[in-house]
Write a protein that holds these residues in place. Structure first.
Motif, PDB file in Angstrom:
ATOM      1  N   MET A 354       0.836  -1.191   0.000  1.00  0.00           N
ATOM      2  CA  MET A 354       0.000   0.000   0.000  1.00  0.00           C
ATOM      3  C   MET A 354       0.876   1.249   0.000  1.00  0.00           C
ATOM      4  SD  MET A 354      -3.144   0.734  -0.366  1.00  0.00           S
ATOM      5  CE  MET A 354      -4.075  -0.680   0.222  1.00  0.00           C
ATOM      6  N   ALA A 355       2.010   1.174   0.662  1.00  0.00           N
ATOM      7  CA  ALA A 355       2.921   2.323   0.691  1.00  0.00           C
ATOM      8  C   ALA A 355       3.464   2.628  -0.700  1.00  0.00           C
ATOM      9  CB  ALA A 355       4.063   2.053   1.666  1.00  0.00           C
ATOM     10  N   SER A 356       3.815   1.599  -1.461  1.00  0.00           N
ATOM     11  CA  SER A 356       4.351   1.839  -2.811  1.00  0.00           C
ATOM     12  C   SER A 356       3.257   2.361  -3.743  1.00  0.00           C
ATOM     13  CB  SER A 356       4.971   0.557  -3.374  1.00  0.00           C
ATOM     14  OG  SER A 356       4.008  -0.456  -3.563  1.00  0.00           O
ATOM     15  N   GLY A 412       2.827  -9.362  -0.043  1.00  0.00           N
ATOM     16  CA  GLY A 412       2.404  -8.737   1.199  1.00  0.00           C
ATOM     17  C   GLY A 412       1.004  -8.158   1.180  1.00  0.00           C
ATOM     18  N   MET A 413       0.190  -8.514   0.179  1.00  0.00           N
ATOM     19  CA  MET A 413      -1.174  -7.988   0.087  1.00  0.00           C
ATOM     20  C   MET A 413      -2.122  -9.099  -0.362  1.00  0.00           C
ATOM     21  SD  MET A 413      -0.508  -4.370  -1.953  1.00  0.00           S
ATOM     22  CE  MET A 413      -2.098  -3.631  -1.511  1.00  0.00           C
ATOM     23  N   THR A 414      -3.374  -8.973   0.028  1.00  0.00           N
ATOM     24  CA  THR A 414      -4.387  -9.853  -0.524  1.00  0.00           C
ATOM     25  C   THR A 414      -4.896  -9.238  -1.828  1.00  0.00           C
ATOM     26  OG1 THR A 414      -6.257  -8.761   0.570  1.00  0.00           O
ATOM     27  CG2 THR A 414      -5.105 -10.499   1.807  1.00  0.00           C
ATOM     28  N   ILE A 415      -5.610 -10.039  -2.614  1.00  0.00           N
ATOM     29  CA  ILE A 415      -6.203  -9.525  -3.849  1.00  0.00           C
ATOM     30  C   ILE A 415      -7.160  -8.385  -3.538  1.00  0.00           C
ATOM     31  CG2 ILE A 415      -7.843 -10.087  -5.689  1.00  0.00           C
ATOM     32  CD1 ILE A 415      -5.122 -11.046  -6.394  1.00  0.00           C
ATOM     33  N   ASP A 416      -7.951  -8.529  -2.492  1.00  0.00           N
ATOM     34  CA  ASP A 416      -8.898  -7.472  -2.131  1.00  0.00           C
ATOM     35  C   ASP A 416      -8.175  -6.195  -1.716  1.00  0.00           C
ATOM     36  OD1 ASP A 416     -11.102  -8.995  -2.698  1.00  0.00           O
ATOM     37  OD2 ASP A 416     -11.428  -9.651  -0.629  1.00  0.00           O
ATOM     38  N   GLU A 417      -7.082  -6.332  -1.003  1.00  0.00           N
ATOM     39  CA  GLU A 417      -6.305  -5.152  -0.594  1.00  0.00           C
ATOM     40  C   GLU A 417      -5.718  -4.447  -1.813  1.00  0.00           C
ATOM     41  OE1 GLU A 417      -4.797  -6.486   3.883  1.00  0.00           O
ATOM     42  OE2 GLU A 417      -3.603  -7.017   2.105  1.00  0.00           O
ATOM     43  N   LEU A 418      -5.253  -5.234  -2.779  1.00  0.00           N
ATOM     44  CA  LEU A 418      -4.712  -4.636  -3.993  1.00  0.00           C
ATOM     45  C   LEU A 418      -5.818  -3.927  -4.768  1.00  0.00           C
ATOM     46  CD1 LEU A 418      -2.540  -4.116  -6.090  1.00  0.00           C
ATOM     47  CD2 LEU A 418      -2.930  -6.427  -6.992  1.00  0.00           C
ATOM     48  N   ARG A 419      -6.982  -4.556  -4.868  1.00  0.00           N
ATOM     49  CA  ARG A 419      -8.111  -3.929  -5.553  1.00  0.00           C
ATOM     50  C   ARG A 419      -8.477  -2.600  -4.869  1.00  0.00           C
ATOM     51  NH1 ARG A 419     -11.201  -7.787  -5.111  1.00  0.00           N
ATOM     52  NH2 ARG A 419     -10.904  -8.781  -7.150  1.00  0.00           N
ATOM     53  N   ASP A 420      -8.518  -2.608  -3.567  1.00  0.00           N
ATOM     54  CA  ASP A 420      -8.815  -1.378  -2.828  1.00  0.00           C
ATOM     55  C   ASP A 420      -7.743  -0.325  -3.073  1.00  0.00           C
ATOM     56  OD1 ASP A 420     -11.094  -2.531  -1.822  1.00  0.00           O
ATOM     57  OD2 ASP A 420     -10.216  -3.037   0.134  1.00  0.00           O
ATOM     58  N   GLY A 421      -6.494  -0.769  -3.154  1.00  0.00           N
ATOM     59  CA  GLY A 421      -5.406   0.168  -3.406  1.00  0.00           C
ATOM     60  C   GLY A 421      -5.509   0.819  -4.775  1.00  0.00           C
TER      61      GLY A 421
END
Length: 491
Positions: A354-356, A412-421
Protein backbone atom coordinates in the motif's frame (compact mmCIF):
# COMPACT_ATOMS: atom_id res chain seq x y z
CA UNK A 1 -19.47 -22.01 -58.17
CA UNK A 2 -21.33 -20.23 -55.39
CA UNK A 3 -19.26 -17.62 -53.58
CA UNK A 4 -18.40 -18.62 -50.02
CA UNK A 5 -19.54 -16.36 -47.19
CA UNK A 6 -17.17 -15.26 -44.43
CA UNK A 7 -18.44 -13.62 -41.25
CA UNK A 8 -15.83 -11.72 -39.23
CA UNK A 9 -17.11 -11.45 -35.65
CA UNK A 10 -15.71 -9.20 -32.94
CA UNK A 11 -16.54 -11.02 -29.68
CA UNK A 12 -18.96 -9.48 -27.15
CA UNK A 13 -16.31 -8.85 -24.50
CA UNK A 14 -16.71 -5.85 -22.17
CA UNK A 15 -14.49 -4.78 -19.30
CA UNK A 16 -15.61 -1.21 -18.64
CA UNK A 17 -12.51 0.33 -20.22
CA UNK A 18 -12.86 0.63 -23.98
CA UNK A 19 -16.58 1.38 -23.96
CA UNK A 20 -16.24 4.19 -21.41
CA UNK A 21 -15.08 6.69 -24.04
CA UNK A 22 -17.00 5.41 -27.06
CA UNK A 23 -17.44 2.53 -29.47
CA UNK A 24 -14.33 1.40 -31.28
CA UNK A 25 -13.91 -0.18 -34.68
CA UNK A 26 -11.98 -3.45 -35.12
CA UNK A 27 -9.45 -2.14 -37.64
CA UNK A 28 -7.87 -5.50 -38.38
CA UNK A 29 -11.12 -6.83 -39.80
CA UNK A 30 -11.43 -3.86 -42.17
CA UNK A 31 -8.21 -4.85 -43.96
CA UNK A 32 -8.79 -8.60 -43.75
CA UNK A 33 -12.29 -8.13 -45.18
CA UNK A 34 -10.93 -6.36 -48.25
CA UNK A 35 -8.27 -9.01 -48.83
CA UNK A 36 -11.00 -11.69 -48.65
CA UNK A 37 -13.22 -9.76 -51.07
CA UNK A 38 -10.37 -9.52 -53.55
CA UNK A 39 -9.97 -13.29 -53.23
CA UNK A 40 -13.60 -13.78 -54.24
CA UNK A 41 -15.42 -14.16 -50.91
CA UNK A 42 -18.59 -12.50 -49.70
CA UNK A 43 -17.62 -10.84 -46.43
CA UNK A 44 -19.57 -9.44 -43.51
CA UNK A 45 -18.04 -7.51 -40.60
CA UNK A 46 -20.13 -8.14 -37.48
CA UNK A 47 -19.03 -6.15 -34.44
CA UNK A 48 -20.99 -7.92 -31.70
CA UNK A 49 -19.02 -6.01 -29.06
CA UNK A 50 -19.97 -2.55 -30.32
CA UNK A 51 -23.59 -3.58 -30.87
CA UNK A 52 -23.61 -4.87 -27.28
CA UNK A 53 -25.10 -8.09 -28.63
CA UNK A 54 -25.28 -11.26 -26.54
CA UNK A 55 -24.93 -14.86 -27.66
CA UNK A 56 -28.61 -15.10 -28.50
CA UNK A 57 -28.19 -12.17 -30.91
CA UNK A 58 -25.05 -13.71 -32.36
CA UNK A 59 -26.79 -17.04 -32.89
CA UNK A 60 -29.65 -15.36 -34.74
CA UNK A 61 -27.18 -13.51 -36.96
CA UNK A 62 -25.34 -16.70 -37.85
CA UNK A 63 -28.58 -18.58 -38.48
CA UNK A 64 -29.90 -15.78 -40.72
CA UNK A 65 -26.74 -15.10 -42.75
CA UNK A 66 -25.55 -18.74 -42.96
CA UNK A 67 -21.79 -18.12 -43.30
CA UNK A 68 -19.50 -20.84 -44.57
CA UNK A 69 -16.70 -19.45 -42.40
CA UNK A 70 -16.79 -17.72 -39.01
CA UNK A 71 -13.60 -15.95 -38.02
CA UNK A 72 -13.07 -14.14 -34.74
CA UNK A 73 -10.26 -12.29 -33.00
CA UNK A 74 -8.93 -12.73 -29.48
CA UNK A 75 -6.81 -10.90 -26.99
CA UNK A 76 -6.19 -12.87 -23.81
CA UNK A 77 -9.15 -11.35 -21.94
CA UNK A 78 -11.58 -12.16 -24.76
CA UNK A 79 -10.40 -15.66 -25.68
CA UNK A 80 -13.23 -17.34 -23.73
CA UNK A 81 -15.80 -15.34 -25.71
CA UNK A 82 -14.13 -16.28 -28.98
CA UNK A 83 -14.16 -19.97 -28.10
CA UNK A 84 -17.87 -19.63 -27.29
CA UNK A 85 -18.52 -18.06 -30.72
CA UNK A 86 -16.76 -21.00 -32.38
CA UNK A 87 -18.72 -23.50 -30.29
CA UNK A 88 -21.99 -21.73 -31.05
CA UNK A 89 -21.20 -21.66 -34.77
CA UNK A 90 -20.56 -25.39 -34.81
CA UNK A 91 -23.81 -26.06 -32.96
CA UNK A 92 -25.75 -24.11 -35.59
CA UNK A 93 -23.88 -25.63 -38.52
CA UNK A 94 -21.35 -28.43 -37.89
CA UNK A 95 -19.90 -27.86 -41.37
CA UNK A 96 -18.98 -24.21 -40.78
CA UNK A 97 -15.25 -23.48 -40.72
CA UNK A 98 -14.12 -21.65 -37.57
CA UNK A 99 -10.96 -19.55 -37.42
CA UNK A 100 -9.26 -17.72 -34.54
CA UNK A 101 -6.68 -14.97 -34.87
CA UNK A 102 -4.85 -12.13 -33.07
CA UNK A 103 -2.34 -12.06 -30.23
CA UNK A 104 -3.53 -14.74 -27.81
CA UNK A 105 -4.14 -17.48 -30.40
CA UNK A 106 -0.84 -16.64 -32.12
CA UNK A 107 1.08 -17.66 -29.00
CA UNK A 108 -1.34 -20.01 -27.24
CA UNK A 109 -2.40 -22.06 -30.27
CA UNK A 110 -1.31 -25.36 -28.73
CA UNK A 111 -3.31 -24.84 -25.53
CA UNK A 112 -6.38 -23.71 -27.48
CA UNK A 113 -6.32 -26.63 -29.91
CA UNK A 114 -5.61 -29.22 -27.22
CA UNK A 115 -8.68 -28.06 -25.28
CA UNK A 116 -11.01 -26.85 -28.04
CA UNK A 117 -10.16 -28.58 -31.33
CA UNK A 118 -13.74 -29.84 -31.61
CA UNK A 119 -14.94 -26.29 -32.22
CA UNK A 120 -11.81 -24.44 -33.43
CA UNK A 121 -10.68 -25.54 -36.89
CA UNK A 122 -7.82 -23.16 -37.63
CA UNK A 123 -5.72 -20.51 -35.97
CA UNK A 124 -4.09 -17.70 -37.95
CA UNK A 125 -0.77 -16.79 -36.34
CA UNK A 126 0.34 -13.23 -37.03
CA UNK A 127 -1.06 -10.97 -39.74
CA UNK A 128 -4.15 -12.29 -41.48
CA UNK A 129 -4.47 -10.39 -44.77
CA UNK A 130 -2.49 -12.93 -46.78
CA UNK A 131 -2.81 -16.01 -44.58
CA UNK A 132 -6.60 -16.19 -44.23
CA UNK A 133 -7.44 -16.00 -47.98
CA UNK A 134 -4.71 -18.54 -48.76
CA UNK A 135 -6.00 -20.87 -46.05
CA UNK A 136 -9.61 -20.69 -47.24
CA UNK A 137 -8.65 -21.04 -50.90
CA UNK A 138 -6.65 -24.15 -50.03
CA UNK A 139 -9.38 -25.62 -47.84
CA UNK A 140 -12.23 -25.12 -50.30
CA UNK A 141 -10.14 -26.50 -53.18
CA UNK A 142 -9.32 -29.52 -51.00
CA UNK A 143 -5.63 -28.75 -50.97
CA UNK A 144 -3.03 -29.53 -48.31
CA UNK A 145 -3.43 -26.83 -45.63
CA UNK A 146 -0.20 -27.92 -43.93
CA UNK A 147 1.60 -26.07 -46.72
CA UNK A 148 -0.01 -22.73 -45.73
CA UNK A 149 2.36 -20.58 -43.68
CA UNK A 150 1.25 -18.95 -40.45
CA UNK A 151 -1.49 -21.31 -39.27
CA UNK A 152 -2.13 -23.92 -36.59
CA UNK A 153 -4.69 -26.74 -36.62
CA UNK A 154 -5.57 -30.13 -35.15
CA UNK A 155 -4.11 -32.78 -37.42
CA UNK A 156 -6.24 -35.60 -36.03
CA UNK A 157 -4.13 -36.47 -33.01
CA UNK A 158 -2.31 -33.34 -31.92
CA UNK A 159 -2.00 -29.58 -32.33
CA UNK A 160 0.24 -28.71 -35.26
CA UNK A 161 1.67 -25.41 -36.52
CA UNK A 162 3.15 -24.56 -39.90
CA UNK A 163 6.13 -22.33 -40.62
CA UNK A 164 5.74 -18.70 -39.57
CA UNK A 165 4.39 -16.25 -42.15
CA UNK A 166 6.71 -13.40 -43.16
CA UNK A 167 5.46 -9.93 -42.21
CA UNK A 168 3.84 -7.83 -44.92
CA UNK A 169 6.49 -5.38 -46.07
CA UNK A 170 4.45 -3.13 -48.36
CA UNK A 171 1.73 -1.70 -46.14
CA UNK A 172 0.74 0.73 -48.90
CA UNK A 173 -0.65 -2.23 -50.83
CA UNK A 174 -3.21 -3.11 -48.15
CA UNK A 175 -6.62 -1.57 -48.69
CA UNK A 176 -9.54 -1.36 -46.28
CA UNK A 177 -13.17 -2.39 -46.80
CA UNK A 178 -14.41 0.86 -45.29
CA UNK A 179 -17.76 0.50 -47.05
CA UNK A 180 -18.54 -2.59 -44.97
CA UNK A 181 -18.33 -0.60 -41.72
CA UNK A 182 -21.57 0.37 -39.97
CA UNK A 183 -20.42 3.91 -39.19
CA UNK A 184 -23.60 4.72 -37.28
CA UNK A 185 -22.40 2.83 -34.19
CA UNK A 186 -18.91 4.29 -33.88
CA UNK A 187 -18.68 7.47 -31.86
CA UNK A 188 -16.34 9.22 -29.43
CA UNK A 189 -18.49 10.30 -26.51
CA UNK A 190 -16.55 13.44 -25.45
CA UNK A 191 -17.10 14.88 -28.94
CA UNK A 192 -20.79 15.50 -29.70
CA UNK A 193 -22.06 14.19 -33.06
CA UNK A 194 -18.79 12.42 -33.74
CA UNK A 195 -18.10 9.60 -36.18
CA UNK A 196 -15.09 7.70 -34.90
CA UNK A 197 -12.57 5.71 -36.94
CA UNK A 198 -9.53 3.66 -36.00
CA UNK A 199 -6.62 4.05 -38.42
CA UNK A 200 -2.98 3.10 -38.52
CA UNK A 201 0.06 4.49 -40.28
CA UNK A 202 2.47 1.73 -39.28
CA UNK A 203 2.66 -1.71 -37.75
CA UNK A 204 5.05 -3.09 -35.21
CA UNK A 205 7.00 -2.29 -32.09
CA UNK A 206 10.74 -2.61 -31.64
CA UNK A 207 10.74 -2.02 -27.87
CA UNK A 208 11.55 -4.62 -25.20
CA UNK A 209 8.80 -4.11 -22.59
CA UNK A 210 8.75 -7.38 -20.66
CA UNK A 211 5.06 -7.23 -19.72
CA UNK A 212 3.73 -6.38 -23.19
CA UNK A 213 2.47 -8.54 -26.05
CA UNK A 214 3.06 -6.19 -28.97
CA UNK A 215 6.83 -6.43 -29.25
CA UNK A 216 6.42 -10.22 -29.25
CA UNK A 217 3.60 -10.27 -31.80
CA UNK A 218 5.60 -8.08 -34.18
CA UNK A 219 8.98 -9.70 -33.40
CA UNK A 220 10.34 -6.22 -32.60
CA UNK A 221 9.94 -5.20 -36.24
CA UNK A 222 8.43 -1.94 -37.47
CA UNK A 223 7.00 -1.13 -40.90
CA UNK A 224 5.18 1.95 -42.13
CA UNK A 225 2.82 3.26 -44.76
CA UNK A 226 4.03 6.20 -46.80
CA UNK A 227 2.80 9.54 -45.41
CA UNK A 228 0.86 10.19 -48.62
CA UNK A 229 -1.03 6.89 -48.53
CA UNK A 230 -1.87 7.21 -44.84
CA UNK A 231 -3.15 10.79 -45.07
CA UNK A 232 -5.09 10.03 -48.26
CA UNK A 233 -6.80 7.09 -46.54
CA UNK A 234 -7.74 9.34 -43.63
CA UNK A 235 -9.01 11.97 -46.05
CA UNK A 236 -11.08 9.34 -47.87
CA UNK A 237 -13.00 8.17 -44.79
CA UNK A 238 -13.41 11.80 -43.67
CA UNK A 239 -14.93 12.82 -47.00
CA UNK A 240 -16.87 9.63 -47.75
CA UNK A 241 -18.16 8.68 -44.30
CA UNK A 242 -18.04 11.96 -42.35
CA UNK A 243 -15.39 10.71 -39.94
CA UNK A 244 -14.45 13.60 -37.65
CA UNK A 245 -12.54 11.75 -34.91
CA UNK A 246 -9.87 9.11 -35.34
CA UNK A 247 -7.60 7.07 -33.15
CA UNK A 248 -4.17 6.34 -34.66
CA UNK A 249 -3.75 2.77 -33.45
CA UNK A 250 0.01 2.44 -34.08
CA UNK A 251 2.21 1.46 -31.16
CA UNK A 252 4.87 3.95 -32.31
CA UNK A 253 3.63 6.15 -35.19
CA UNK A 254 6.40 8.67 -34.50
CA UNK A 255 9.32 6.23 -34.69
CA UNK A 256 10.73 7.70 -37.92
CA UNK A 257 10.83 11.46 -37.29
CA UNK A 258 11.24 12.50 -40.93
CA UNK A 259 8.27 10.39 -42.03
CA UNK A 260 6.16 11.50 -39.07
CA UNK A 261 6.84 15.19 -39.69
CA UNK A 262 5.81 14.69 -43.32
CA UNK A 263 2.51 13.23 -42.06
CA UNK A 264 2.00 16.26 -39.83
CA UNK A 265 2.75 18.63 -42.70
CA UNK A 266 0.25 16.85 -44.97
CA UNK A 267 -2.42 16.94 -42.26
CA UNK A 268 -1.86 20.66 -41.79
CA UNK A 269 -1.87 21.26 -45.54
CA UNK A 270 -5.14 19.39 -46.14
CA UNK A 271 -6.79 20.96 -43.09
CA UNK A 272 -9.30 18.21 -42.39
CA UNK A 273 -11.73 18.81 -39.55
CA UNK A 274 -10.71 15.67 -37.64
CA UNK A 275 -9.67 15.34 -34.02
CA UNK A 276 -6.86 12.81 -33.71
CA UNK A 277 -5.88 10.69 -30.71
CA UNK A 278 -2.67 8.71 -30.52
CA UNK A 279 -0.18 6.77 -28.45
CA UNK A 280 3.55 7.16 -28.72
CA UNK A 281 6.83 6.87 -26.86
CA UNK A 282 8.04 9.24 -24.17
CA UNK A 283 11.38 9.55 -25.96
CA UNK A 284 9.73 10.61 -29.22
CA UNK A 285 7.79 13.40 -27.51
CA UNK A 286 10.99 14.68 -25.92
CA UNK A 287 12.76 14.38 -29.28
CA UNK A 288 9.99 16.30 -31.03
CA UNK A 289 9.76 19.19 -28.59
CA UNK A 290 10.56 21.62 -31.42
CA UNK A 291 7.69 20.41 -33.63
CA UNK A 292 4.99 19.68 -31.05
CA UNK A 293 3.18 22.76 -32.33
CA UNK A 294 2.73 20.83 -35.57
CA UNK A 295 1.06 17.99 -33.65
CA UNK A 296 -1.59 20.41 -32.39
CA UNK A 297 -1.92 22.21 -35.73
CA UNK A 298 -2.41 18.84 -37.46
CA UNK A 299 -5.41 18.06 -35.24
CA UNK A 300 -3.85 15.88 -32.55
CA UNK A 301 -5.73 16.65 -29.35
CA UNK A 302 -4.96 13.65 -27.14
CA UNK A 303 -1.68 11.78 -26.61
CA UNK A 304 -1.08 8.70 -24.47
CA UNK A 305 2.47 7.94 -23.39
CA UNK A 306 3.34 4.85 -21.40
CA UNK A 307 4.98 5.88 -18.14
CA UNK A 308 4.01 2.52 -16.53
CA UNK A 309 5.87 3.05 -13.24
CA UNK A 310 7.40 5.72 -11.02
CA UNK A 311 9.94 3.25 -9.63
CA UNK A 312 13.36 2.98 -11.34
CA UNK A 313 13.63 -0.66 -10.21
CA UNK A 314 10.24 -1.56 -11.68
CA UNK A 315 11.04 0.26 -14.92
CA UNK A 316 14.17 -1.87 -15.16
CA UNK A 317 12.14 -5.06 -14.60
CA UNK A 318 9.66 -3.88 -17.24
CA UNK A 319 12.62 -3.23 -19.58
CA UNK A 320 11.29 0.26 -20.25
CA UNK A 321 14.00 2.28 -21.94
CA UNK A 322 12.92 5.51 -20.29
CA UNK A 323 13.75 7.47 -17.16
CA UNK A 324 11.40 9.06 -14.66
CA UNK A 325 12.75 12.48 -15.67
CA UNK A 326 12.00 11.85 -19.35
CA UNK A 327 8.45 10.74 -18.55
CA UNK A 328 7.77 13.85 -16.50
CA UNK A 329 9.22 16.07 -19.24
CA UNK A 330 7.16 14.39 -21.99
CA UNK A 331 3.92 15.00 -20.11
CA UNK A 332 4.95 18.57 -19.38
CA UNK A 333 5.61 19.17 -23.09
CA UNK A 334 2.26 17.68 -24.11
CA UNK A 335 0.48 19.88 -21.57
CA UNK A 336 2.39 22.95 -22.73
CA UNK A 337 0.90 22.58 -26.22
CA UNK A 338 -2.68 22.29 -24.91
CA UNK A 339 -2.94 18.62 -25.85
CA UNK A 340 -4.68 16.20 -23.50
CA UNK A 341 -2.03 14.09 -21.79
CA UNK A 342 -2.81 10.55 -20.67
CA UNK A 343 -0.72 7.84 -19.11
CA UNK A 344 -1.03 4.69 -17.05
CA UNK A 345 0.73 3.14 -14.10
CA UNK A 346 0.99 -0.64 -13.87
CA UNK A 347 0.65 -1.80 -10.26
CA UNK A 348 0.38 -5.11 -8.45
CA UNK A 349 3.84 -6.59 -8.91
CA UNK A 350 4.80 -9.26 -6.34
CA UNK A 351 6.56 -6.73 -4.10
CA UNK A 352 3.73 -4.15 -4.22
CA UNK A 353 2.53 -2.64 -0.94
CA UNK A 354 0.00 0.00 0.00
CA UNK A 355 2.92 2.32 0.69
CA UNK A 356 4.35 1.84 -2.81
CA UNK A 357 0.90 2.46 -4.33
CA UNK A 358 0.60 5.69 -2.33
CA UNK A 359 4.04 6.76 -3.54
CA UNK A 360 2.99 6.09 -7.15
CA UNK A 361 -0.08 8.29 -6.69
CA UNK A 362 1.96 11.17 -5.29
CA UNK A 363 4.44 10.98 -8.16
CA UNK A 364 1.56 10.69 -10.64
CA UNK A 365 0.22 13.99 -9.29
CA UNK A 366 3.69 15.46 -9.73
CA UNK A 367 3.86 14.30 -13.35
CA UNK A 368 0.48 16.03 -13.79
CA UNK A 369 -1.06 14.15 -16.73
CA UNK A 370 -4.60 15.17 -17.49
CA UNK A 371 -5.72 11.56 -17.24
CA UNK A 372 -4.12 8.60 -15.49
CA UNK A 373 -5.20 5.02 -15.08
CA UNK A 374 -3.89 2.72 -12.37
CA UNK A 375 -3.86 -0.75 -13.87
CA UNK A 376 -3.31 -4.21 -12.47
CA UNK A 377 -0.43 -6.10 -14.04
CA UNK A 378 -1.78 -8.75 -16.42
CA UNK A 379 0.38 -11.88 -16.56
CA UNK A 380 0.08 -12.70 -20.26
CA UNK A 381 1.16 -16.37 -20.34
CA UNK A 382 3.42 -15.65 -23.32
CA UNK A 383 5.08 -12.43 -22.02
CA UNK A 384 8.73 -12.34 -21.04
CA UNK A 385 7.88 -11.41 -17.46
CA UNK A 386 5.51 -14.34 -16.95
CA UNK A 387 8.05 -16.64 -15.32
CA UNK A 388 8.66 -14.05 -12.60
CA UNK A 389 4.93 -13.56 -12.04
CA UNK A 390 3.73 -17.16 -12.33
CA UNK A 391 4.21 -18.11 -8.65
CA UNK A 392 1.95 -15.18 -7.70
CA UNK A 393 -0.81 -15.74 -10.28
CA UNK A 394 -4.09 -16.10 -8.39
CA UNK A 395 -6.33 -17.28 -11.26
CA UNK A 396 -6.02 -18.79 -14.71
CA UNK A 397 -9.40 -17.38 -15.77
CA UNK A 398 -8.28 -15.42 -18.83
CA UNK A 399 -11.40 -13.22 -18.81
CA UNK A 400 -9.91 -11.47 -15.78
CA UNK A 401 -6.67 -10.62 -17.59
CA UNK A 402 -7.98 -7.18 -18.51
CA UNK A 403 -5.67 -4.82 -16.55
CA UNK A 404 -8.58 -4.00 -14.24
CA UNK A 405 -9.11 -7.05 -12.08
CA UNK A 406 -6.05 -8.02 -10.03
CA UNK A 407 -4.73 -11.38 -11.17
CA UNK A 408 -1.30 -11.33 -9.51
CA UNK A 409 -1.33 -11.46 -5.70
CA UNK A 410 1.57 -9.50 -4.17
CA UNK A 411 3.47 -11.27 -1.43
CA UNK A 412 2.40 -8.74 1.20
CA UNK A 413 -1.17 -7.99 0.09
CA UNK A 414 -4.39 -9.85 -0.52
CA UNK A 415 -6.20 -9.53 -3.85
CA UNK A 416 -8.90 -7.47 -2.13
CA UNK A 417 -6.30 -5.15 -0.59
CA UNK A 418 -4.71 -4.64 -3.99
CA UNK A 419 -8.11 -3.93 -5.55
CA UNK A 420 -8.82 -1.38 -2.83
CA UNK A 421 -5.41 0.17 -3.41
CA UNK A 422 -6.07 0.58 -7.14
CA UNK A 423 -9.46 2.17 -6.43
CA UNK A 424 -7.95 4.47 -3.82
CA UNK A 425 -5.23 5.54 -6.26
CA UNK A 426 -7.91 6.53 -8.76
CA UNK A 427 -9.86 8.53 -6.17
CA UNK A 428 -6.79 10.40 -4.92
CA UNK A 429 -5.49 11.24 -8.38
CA UNK A 430 -8.78 12.55 -9.75
CA UNK A 431 -9.61 14.46 -6.58
CA UNK A 432 -6.34 16.30 -7.13
CA UNK A 433 -7.20 16.75 -10.81
CA UNK A 434 -10.61 18.23 -10.02
CA UNK A 435 -8.94 20.72 -7.69
CA UNK A 436 -6.83 22.03 -10.60
CA UNK A 437 -9.66 22.67 -13.04
CA UNK A 438 -9.57 26.43 -12.56
CA UNK A 439 -5.95 26.53 -13.69
CA UNK A 440 -6.57 24.72 -17.00
CA UNK A 441 -7.20 26.14 -20.42
CA UNK A 442 -10.84 26.21 -21.47
CA UNK A 443 -10.18 23.42 -24.00
CA UNK A 444 -8.75 21.07 -21.37
CA UNK A 445 -11.27 22.02 -18.73
CA UNK A 446 -14.27 21.36 -20.98
CA UNK A 447 -12.73 18.15 -22.29
CA UNK A 448 -11.96 16.75 -18.86
CA UNK A 449 -15.35 17.62 -17.43
CA UNK A 450 -16.95 15.75 -20.33
CA UNK A 451 -14.61 12.80 -19.81
CA UNK A 452 -15.26 12.70 -16.06
CA UNK A 453 -18.98 12.58 -16.66
CA UNK A 454 -18.51 9.71 -19.10
CA UNK A 455 -16.27 7.84 -16.69
CA UNK A 456 -18.93 8.17 -14.01
CA UNK A 457 -21.64 6.82 -16.30
CA UNK A 458 -19.85 4.20 -18.41
CA UNK A 459 -16.51 3.22 -16.87
CA UNK A 460 -15.35 0.55 -14.47
CA UNK A 461 -14.01 3.40 -12.31
CA UNK A 462 -17.35 5.18 -12.37
CA UNK A 463 -18.06 4.57 -8.68
CA UNK A 464 -14.66 6.02 -7.78
CA UNK A 465 -15.21 9.19 -9.82
CA UNK A 466 -18.76 9.50 -8.49
CA UNK A 467 -17.53 9.29 -4.90
CA UNK A 468 -15.06 12.10 -5.60
CA UNK A 469 -17.77 14.29 -7.07
CA UNK A 470 -20.19 13.57 -4.24
CA UNK A 471 -17.62 14.57 -1.62
CA UNK A 472 -16.73 17.87 -3.29
CA UNK A 473 -17.59 21.21 -1.73
CA UNK A 474 -20.72 22.71 -3.26
CA UNK A 475 -18.66 25.58 -4.66
CA UNK A 476 -16.59 23.20 -6.78
CA UNK A 477 -19.71 21.34 -7.95
CA UNK A 478 -21.20 24.63 -9.12
CA UNK A 479 -17.95 25.48 -10.91
CA UNK A 480 -18.03 22.19 -12.79
CA UNK A 481 -21.69 22.66 -13.72
CA UNK A 482 -20.96 26.13 -15.08
CA UNK A 483 -18.41 24.75 -17.52
CA UNK A 484 -20.27 21.54 -18.37
CA UNK A 485 -23.60 22.89 -19.62
CA UNK A 486 -23.03 21.89 -23.25
CA UNK A 487 -21.97 18.39 -22.18
CA UNK A 488 -25.22 17.54 -20.31
CA UNK A 489 -23.76 18.66 -16.99
CA UNK A 490 -22.94 16.48 -14.05
CA UNK A 491 -25.96 16.62 -11.73
Amino acid sequence: MKRKKVMLITPPYHSGVVESAGTWLNLGFVYIAESLRKAGYDVEIYDAMSYFNDYTDIAKRIETHKPDVVATTAITASINDCIEICRLSKQINPKVITVLGNVHPTFMWEEILNEHHTCVDYIVRGEGEITLPELLNCYFSRGNVSKIKGIAFWDGSRASATLAREYITDLDSIEGAWDLVDWSIYTYRPKPDSVLAIVNSSRGCNQYCSFCSQQLFWSRKWRAKSPEVFVSELEHIHTKYDVNAAMIADETPTYDRQRWERILDLLIERSMDIELFMETRVKDIVRDRDILWKYREAGIVHIYVGVESTSPDTLKRFEKDVSIEESRLAIELINKHDIISETSFVLGMPDETMASINMTVELAKHYNPDMAFFLAIAPWPYANIYKELEPYVATKDYSKYNLIEPVVKPAGMTIDELRDGLNRATRLFYMDKFSRLKNMTSFKRDYLIAVMKLLMEHSYIGSQIKSIHDSMPEEMKRFIRDFAEHFSPIP
